[in-house]
Write a protein that holds these residues in place. Structure first.
Motif, PDB file in Angstrom:
ATOM      1  N   UNK A  98      95.871  82.399 175.671  1.00 26.77           N
ATOM      2  CA  UNK A  98      96.080  83.627 176.451  1.00 26.77           C
ATOM      3  C   UNK A  98      95.960  83.359 177.947  1.00 26.77           C
ATOM      4  N   UNK A  99      96.814  82.480 178.437  1.00 34.04           N
ATOM      5  CA  UNK A  99      96.795  82.138 179.857  1.00 34.04           C
ATOM      6  C   UNK A  99      97.215  83.327 180.717  1.00 34.04           C
ATOM      7  N   UNK A 107      91.134  83.768 177.057  1.00 37.83           N
ATOM      8  CA  UNK A 107      90.394  83.440 175.852  1.00 37.83           C
ATOM      9  C   UNK A 107      90.476  81.944 175.573  1.00 37.83           C
ATOM     10  N   UNK A 108      89.472  81.472 174.842  1.00 36.54           N
ATOM     11  CA  UNK A 108      89.452  80.099 174.369  1.00 36.54           C
ATOM     12  C   UNK A 108      89.404  80.117 172.849  1.00 36.54           C
ATOM     13  N   UNK A 109      89.748  78.999 172.263  1.00 36.83           N
ATOM     14  CA  UNK A 109      89.764  78.883 170.800  1.00 36.83           C
ATOM     15  C   UNK A 109      89.000  77.629 170.400  1.00 36.83           C
ATOM     16  N   UNK A 141      87.275  83.299 171.386  1.00 42.30           N
ATOM     17  CA  UNK A 141      86.221  83.954 172.144  1.00 42.30           C
ATOM     18  C   UNK A 141      86.670  84.131 173.592  1.00 42.30           C
ATOM     19  N   UNK A 142      86.035  85.058 174.262  1.00 43.02           N
ATOM     20  CA  UNK A 142      86.349  85.367 175.646  1.00 43.02           C
ATOM     21  C   UNK A 142      85.955  84.190 176.529  1.00 43.02           C
ATOM     22  N   UNK A 143      86.847  83.800 177.429  1.00 44.21           N
ATOM     23  CA  UNK A 143      86.587  82.624 178.263  1.00 44.21           C
ATOM     24  C   UNK A 143      85.448  82.837 179.260  1.00 44.21           C
TER      25      UNK A 143
END
Length: 174
Positions: A98-99, A107-109, A141-143
């Protein structure tokens, strides 16, 4: 009166033909009858970024999942297992998703991959079988959150999914 008798007769016949002939709470699923005990060797860690205790956590989660969701029991010292599970964690990576503007991730995964070999062996019943389970699962999760503060929660979600993949494969018999 005659119409009512015919309707009652048809309903009775129809309902009793659909009635189950037996009801049982015994597990008669796709597991071969000779499979009673399992052994799980500790998972190896081939993923350089995985926490040092993660292979043990996932191993214990799989053991608990199998014991709680199948009829298989953990083998003891004097019990020969008919099911043996070996495996390793092959991937553990955090990647941005989600850049947004300026190449910042919203977000990160966290992605975890594990490969397991499952061996079924019942020499008395001439039943041997081998299968491989490759499971890749992730949690987003939220970055803005620090991975170290939520890593155990994310791993718990991922472990639940990997355990379900292993159980599904054991019970699928294909």
């Amino acid at each position: 009166m005659r119409v009512l008798s015919i309707i009652v007769l048809l309903l009775t016949t129809g309902l009793t033909s659909c009635w189950p002939t037996s009801v049982s709470f015994n597990d008669t699923g796709s597991l071969h009858a000779c499979l009673k005990h399992f052994q799980m060797d500790p998972l190896e860690n081939s993923a350089p970024n995985a926490p040092i205790n993660y292979p043990i956590e996932l191993t214990e989660a799989i053991k608990s999942g199998i014991q709680n969701n199948t009829r298989l029991l953990l083998s003891g010292e004097n019990t020969k297992p008919q099911v043996t599970i070996t495996g390793k964690i092959t991937n553990y990576v955090v990647s941005p998703i989600a850049l947004q503007e300026g190449d910042n991730a919203a977000q990160n995964r966290l992605t975890v991959s594990a490969t397991m070999d499952i061996y079924f062996d019942c020499p008395n019943d001439n039943y041997t079988h081998e299968m491989k389970v490759v499971s890749t699962r992730f949690a987003d999760y939220n970055s803005s959150q620090d991975i170290s503060s939520i890593e155990s929660q994310l791993l718990s979600e991922i472990n639940t999914q990997i355990v379900q993949d292993v159980i599904n494969q054991i019970l699928s018999n294909w």
